[in-house]
Design an enzyme around this catalytic site. Structure first.
Site, short mmCIF file in Angstrom:
data_model
loop_
_atom_site.label_atom_id
_atom_site.label_comp_id
_atom_site.label_asym_id
_atom_site.label_seq_id
_atom_site.Cartn_x
_atom_site.Cartn_y
_atom_site.Cartn_z
N SER A 58 0.82 -1.21 0.00
CA SER A 58 0.00 0.00 0.00
C SER A 58 0.86 1.27 0.00
CB SER A 58 -0.90 0.03 1.24
OG SER A 58 -1.78 -1.07 1.22
N1 SAH Z 1 -1.52 -4.98 3.84
C1 SAH Z 1 -0.69 -4.94 2.65
C2 SAH Z 1 -1.50 -4.73 1.40
C3 SAH Z 1 -1.67 -6.04 0.75
S1 SAH Z 1 -2.58 -6.03 -0.75
C4 SAH Z 1 0.42 -3.92 2.79
O1 SAH Z 1 0.85 -3.70 3.90
O2 SAH Z 1 0.91 -3.39 1.81
C5 SAH Z 1 -3.95 -7.04 -0.27
C6 SAH Z 1 -3.64 -8.49 0.02
O3 SAH Z 1 -4.89 -9.13 0.30
C7 SAH Z 1 -3.01 -9.28 -1.12
O4 SAH Z 1 -1.79 -9.84 -0.68
C8 SAH Z 1 -4.05 -10.37 -1.43
O5 SAH Z 1 -3.47 -11.61 -1.79
C9 SAH Z 1 -4.78 -10.47 -0.10
N2 SAH Z 1 -6.12 -11.07 -0.15
C10 SAH Z 1 -7.06 -10.95 -1.12
N3 SAH Z 1 -8.18 -11.64 -0.79
C11 SAH Z 1 -7.94 -12.21 0.42
C12 SAH Z 1 -8.71 -13.02 1.30
N4 SAH Z 1 -9.93 -13.45 0.99
N5 SAH Z 1 -8.15 -13.42 2.46
C13 SAH Z 1 -6.89 -13.03 2.81
N6 SAH Z 1 -6.11 -12.24 2.02
C14 SAH Z 1 -6.62 -11.84 0.84
#
Ligand code: SAH
Length: 204
Positions: A58
């Site tokens: 992010s």
């Molecule tokens: N928190 C992260 C942002 C990650 S992007 C940061 O610090 O930058 C969002 C993430 O959500 C991705 O890695 C994706 O694989 C995950 N994701 C998507 N659907 C999901 C679900 N149903 N359960 C758990 N993770 C999920």
């Protein structure tokens, strides 16, 4: 390298981030530690960056904004859905007592575990799986942060929130808005809609 002070000012303080604990966590957690080598030179740019598997880390402002809106306190137990590379998880780990985080992509789950181990962060537990059902064995949670976007919020997540607790999530399709739920009692919530955002999709 820590987050450069000048960038903390421009990206966070000038945009309204105020809580000193949040600013300190943003300064101390090196975003480059969560990036693949090819992306490290861009670590402190004001945007989301690719981390592989079609997923992103992010934008720092959004990490700080969501953390501030959640009003995380030192005694809190926090659930995060969407660990990704573990950057937001690490920021939360400096502010709360214990963080539980769920990621659906195995490669990212493993990478996040490595990133957090390398930094000797000990108050985080990660789980590989879908966050749709939350992590009920570990609940109820004082705070829940969802970092992938869905049309609506899964009921199981609202159920796992402690009374008085807050949940923040990007909600909507195609336009998402950060939305905060505050649990007033077992079956009633206040809901507040905040800024528009662009998160990767919540995979069901
Ligand atoms: N928190 C992260 C942002 C990650 S992007 C940061 O610090 O930058 C969002 C993430 O959500 C991705 O890695 C994706 O694989 C995950 N994701 C998507 N659907 C999901 C679900 N149903 N359960 C758990 N993770 C999920």
């Amino acid at each position: 390298m820590n987050f450069p002070k000048g960038q903390i000012q421009v990206q966070l303080i000038d945009r309204g981030i105020k809580q000193s604990a949040v600013l300190e966590a943003m300064e101390k957690i090196s975003r480059e530690d969560f990036l693949p080598d090819a992306m490290k030179p861009f670590a402190y740019e004001d945007k989301a960056l690719p981390i592989g598997e079609d997923q992103t880390i992010s934008q720092p402002y959004i990490v700080a904004y969501m953390t501030e809106q959640l009003d995380v306190q030192p005694h809190h137990k926090v659930l995060e859905i969407g660990t990704g590379c573990g950057y937001q998880t690490a920021v939360l780990s400096r502010l709360a007592h214990k963080i539980f985080s769920v990621e659906i992509i195995e490669k990212l789950h493993r990478q996040a575990q490595k990133n957090l181990n390398d930094l000797n962060i000990k108050n985080v537990e990660l789980r590989l799986g879908s966050g749709t059902e939350g992590w009920s064995e570990k609940g109820p949670f004082d705070r829940i942060m969802v970092t992938c976007a869905r049309k609506d919020i899964p009921q199981s997540l609202l159920q796992q929130l402690a009374v008085g607790g807050k949940l923040i999530a990007p909600i909507g399709e195609p336009v998402q808005r950060l939305t905060v739920w505050t649990k007033k009692n077992e079956d009633s919530f206040d809901q507040e809609v905040l800024i528009p955002v662009k998160f990767v999709k919540f995979v069901d």
